[in-house]
Design an enzyme around this catalytic site. Structure first.
Site, PDB file in Angstrom:
ATOM      1  N   ASN A  10       0.861  -1.237   0.169  1.00 29.26           N
ATOM      2  CA  ASN A  10      -0.173   0.091  -0.056  1.00 29.26           C
ATOM      3  C   ASN A  10       0.998   1.217   0.000  1.00 29.26           C
ATOM      4  OD1 ASN A  10      -1.617   2.218   0.568  1.00 29.26           O
ATOM      5  ND2 ASN A  10      -2.192   1.484   2.634  1.00 29.26           N
ATOM      6  N   LYS A  12       0.156   4.120  -0.629  1.00 26.60           N
ATOM      7  CA  LYS A  12      -0.405   5.452   0.314  1.00 26.60           C
ATOM      8  C   LYS A  12      -0.323   6.658  -0.556  1.00 26.60           C
ATOM      9  CE  LYS A  12      -0.298   3.180   4.727  1.00 26.60           C
ATOM     10  NZ  LYS A  12       0.007   3.306   6.055  1.00 26.60           N
ATOM     11  N   HIS A  96      -9.397   1.288   4.745  1.00 31.68           N
ATOM     12  CA  HIS A  96      -8.140   1.469   5.513  1.00 31.68           C
ATOM     13  C   HIS A  96      -8.323   2.408   6.747  1.00 31.68           C
ATOM     14  CE1 HIS A  96      -4.225   2.757   6.284  1.00 31.68           C
ATOM     15  NE2 HIS A  96      -3.804   1.389   5.717  1.00 31.68           N
ATOM     16  N   GLU A  98      -6.743   4.613   7.861  1.00 32.14           N
ATOM     17  CA  GLU A  98      -6.648   6.012   7.569  1.00 32.14           C
ATOM     18  C   GLU A  98      -7.770   6.670   6.994  1.00 32.14           C
ATOM     19  OE1 GLU A  98      -2.722   5.706   5.573  1.00 32.14           O
ATOM     20  OE2 GLU A  98      -2.010   5.057   7.548  1.00 32.14           O
ATOM     21  N   GLU A 168      -5.394  -4.687  10.666  1.00 31.99           N
ATOM     22  CA  GLU A 168      -4.212  -3.856  10.956  1.00 31.99           C
ATOM     23  C   GLU A 168      -4.575  -2.996  11.971  1.00 31.99           C
ATOM     24  OE1 GLU A 168      -2.457  -2.782   6.894  1.00 31.99           O
ATOM     25  OE2 GLU A 168      -4.159  -1.425   6.989  1.00 31.99           O
ATOM     26  N   GLY A 174       2.489   2.229  10.706  1.00 29.25           N
ATOM     27  CA  GLY A 174       3.597   3.401  10.501  1.00 29.25           C
ATOM     28  C   GLY A 174       4.068   3.703  11.881  1.00 29.25           C
ATOM     29  N   SER A 214       3.253  -1.961  10.384  1.00 26.54           N
ATOM     30  CA  SER A 214       4.558  -2.086  10.403  1.00 26.54           C
ATOM     31  C   SER A 214       5.499  -3.356  10.211  1.00 26.54           C
ATOM     32  CB  SER A 214       5.254  -1.512  11.779  1.00 26.54           C
ATOM     33  OG  SER A 214       4.760  -0.172  12.132  1.00 26.54           O
TER      34      SER A 214
HETATM   35  P1  PGA Z   1       2.936   0.367   7.553  1.00 22.88           P
HETATM   36  O1  PGA Z   1       1.290   0.540   6.903  1.00 22.88           O
HETATM   37  O2  PGA Z   1       3.407  -1.072   7.163  1.00 22.88           O
HETATM   38  O3  PGA Z   1       3.596   1.517   7.187  1.00 22.88           O
HETATM   39  O4  PGA Z   1       2.568   0.283   9.072  1.00 22.88           O
HETATM   40  C1  PGA Z   1       0.277  -0.512   6.777  1.00 22.88           C
HETATM   41  C2  PGA Z   1      -0.859  -0.100   6.192  1.00 22.88           C
HETATM   42  O5  PGA Z   1      -1.398   0.972   6.619  1.00 22.88           O
HETATM   43  O6  PGA Z   1      -1.342  -0.706   5.372  1.00 22.88           O
END
Ligand code: PGA
Length: 253
Positions: A10, A12, A96, A98, A168, A174, A214
């Site tokens: 992803n 982003k 997601h 976010e 997640e 992140g 992460s």
């Molecule tokens: P990350 O993001 O690996 O940077 O923690 C994962 C995601 O949001 O899908």
């Protein structure tokens, strides 16, 4: 039949066009034309067509990071399933965290988007997961159970093979704070057992449940060795081809 592992990147709101093409090419080259692991990348909307070009001939699939539930019309700024398919997308990420937490997407919105996508024949990566406060208050299972139920209510037998769930935990995204393999396994098993009681063993056993938050080359092996962790949805580490390919390798490629 054992579930095939799946690793999706992803990206982003990252990459320039040149970076996106270079990253897509390097991943396509690294994965090659056939792989024991399903692999997908999800670039930003404006780069989808260009990245789709560089993935040609490889087994890496293209995905989008979001979609609107309506097919067309006066929805300024939105993108439809038809557009994504024409751009070459097989997958779309829906719900997601976010989008849920920063952009205020509700369970109903996620439900509508997911249904629009599967009705268009797209594969959906449905993201679910609890915040830190919810985990500290022992609400984690209740939260992702609600997210899974509401998104998937009404899915038909023919549509189940189009569904992938990504667990997640928001506190792990992140932050560098990966869930332990045991924490991930517990959550995945809980989700699978709820799916089993609602929809039966066949559907529950066939459905891939990815872990996200992460994931790095260092943590991937431990996570993917858990019986109910079927791969990963990778953010930060998917922006570096060598790291992403190492994670794909850890999934058994
Ligand atoms: P990350 O993001 O690996 O940077 O923690 C994962 C995601 O949001 O899908």
């Amino acid at each position: 039949m054992p579930r095939k592992k799946f690793v999706a990147g992803n990206w982003k709101m990252n990459t320039t066009l040149a970076e996106a093409k270079a990253l897509g090419s390097a991943i396509a080259q690294g994965v090659g034309s056939s792989s024991k692991v399903d692999v997908a990348v999800c670039p930003p909307f404006p780069w989808l067509v260009s990245v789709s070009e560089v993935l040609k001939g490889s087994s890496v699939a293209l995905g989008a990071q979001d979609v609107h539930n309506e097919a067309k019309g006066a929805f300024t700024g939105e993108v439809s399933t038809g557009m994504l398919k024409e751009a070459g997308c097989k997958y779309v990420i829906v719900g997601h965290s976010e989008r849920r937490h920063i952009l205020g997407e509700s369970d109903l919105t996620v439900h509508l988007k997911l249904h629009a996508a599967v009705e268009a024949g797209m594969h959906v990566i449905l993201c679910v997961g609890e915040t830190l406060v919810e985990r500290e208050r022992n609400l984690a299972e209740r939260v992702f159970q609600r997210q899974v139920y509401s998104a998937l209510a009404g899915i038909t037998d023919e549509q189940w093979p189009l569904i992938v769930i990504a667990y997640e935990p928001v506190w792990a995204i992140g932050t560098g704070r990966t869930a332990t393999p045991e924490q991930a396994q517990l959550a995945h098993l809980f989700i699978r057992s709820k799916l089993q009681s609602m929809h039966g063993e066949k559907i529950a056993n066939a459905l891939p449940i990815l872990y996200g938050g992460s994931v790095t080359p260092e943590t991937a092996g431990g996570l993917f060795s858990q019986p109910d962790v079927d791969g990963g949805l990778v953010g930060g580490a998917s922006l570096k081809a060598d790291q992403f390919l190492a994670i794909v390798k850890a999934a058994g490629a």
